[in-house]
Write a protein that holds these residues in place. Sequence first.
Motif, mmCIF file in Angstrom:
data_model
loop_
_atom_site.group_PDB
_atom_site.id
_atom_site.type_symbol
_atom_site.label_atom_id
_atom_site.label_comp_id
_atom_site.label_asym_id
_atom_site.label_seq_id
_atom_site.Cartn_x
_atom_site.Cartn_y
_atom_site.Cartn_z
ATOM 1 N N THR A 161 0.829 -1.195 0.000
ATOM 2 C CA THR A 161 0.000 0.000 0.000
ATOM 3 C C THR A 161 0.868 1.250 0.000
ATOM 4 N N LEU A 162 0.245 2.362 -0.299
ATOM 5 C CA LEU A 162 0.947 3.644 -0.368
ATOM 6 C C LEU A 162 0.384 4.593 0.676
ATOM 7 N N LYS A 163 1.174 5.594 1.013
ATOM 8 C CA LYS A 163 0.733 6.598 1.974
ATOM 9 C C LYS A 163 1.295 7.949 1.549
ATOM 10 N N TRP A 164 0.482 8.980 1.707
ATOM 11 C CA TRP A 164 0.945 10.343 1.467
ATOM 12 C C TRP A 164 1.617 10.868 2.722
ATOM 13 N N VAL A 165 2.766 11.528 2.535
ATOM 14 C CA VAL A 165 3.474 12.195 3.626
ATOM 15 C C VAL A 165 3.555 13.675 3.252
ATOM 16 N N PHE A 166 3.152 14.531 4.163
ATOM 17 C CA PHE A 166 3.081 15.966 3.899
ATOM 18 C C PHE A 166 4.045 16.732 4.796
ATOM 19 N N LYS A 167 4.768 17.678 4.206
ATOM 20 C CA LYS A 167 5.706 18.510 4.958
ATOM 21 C C LYS A 167 5.628 19.945 4.466
ATOM 22 N N LEU A 168 5.660 20.872 5.396
ATOM 23 C CA LEU A 168 5.762 22.288 5.057
ATOM 24 C C LEU A 168 7.231 22.668 5.097
ATOM 25 N N LYS A 169 7.714 23.292 4.049
ATOM 26 C CA LYS A 169 9.082 23.793 4.007
ATOM 27 C C LYS A 169 9.027 25.272 4.345
ATOM 28 N N ARG A 170 9.854 25.685 5.281
ATOM 29 C CA ARG A 170 9.833 27.074 5.763
ATOM 30 C C ARG A 170 11.191 27.727 5.582
ATOM 31 N N ASP A 171 11.182 29.069 5.467
ATOM 32 C CA ASP A 171 12.436 29.810 5.391
ATOM 33 C C ASP A 171 12.938 30.105 6.807
#
Length: 136
Positions: A100-110
């Motif tokens: 199975t697959l899974k979405w991984v979410f990340k916010l990139k910040r300055d």
Amino acid sequence: VEFATPLSHDRERIDAYHNGEQLRYSTMQDLLGDQPVPGLVPCDLEAQLHLACDDGEPRSFTEAEKHVAWRAAMQSEMDAVQENHTWELADLPHGHRAVTLKWVFKLKRDEAGAIVKHKARLVARGFVQQEGIDYD
């Protein structure tokens, strides 16, 4: 599969399943026993011990799909998968399970903490594989 208790208001994880089996959770009482924990305030114990925080990153596809920026990030990832020929659809051999697959979410910040990019990655959940069954 047993995990530490999610926050009481986190309905999505409270009713979670893995491989068709409902996840079991330990209570804070089971984890800590009757002894007080130095430095923790009992009335806020759940929030203090919980590692997850509201950092603006969605915890699931359902949560992410509600936001334009996250949908665009997911589309960008799918475009890259197709462009790079990362994988291709194939018929599953008899007796084998699909990974199975899974979405991984990340916010990139300055440096100032401002959001500069919404990053979504589609990852394989390889931990469900068993040697001799799913590989080799």
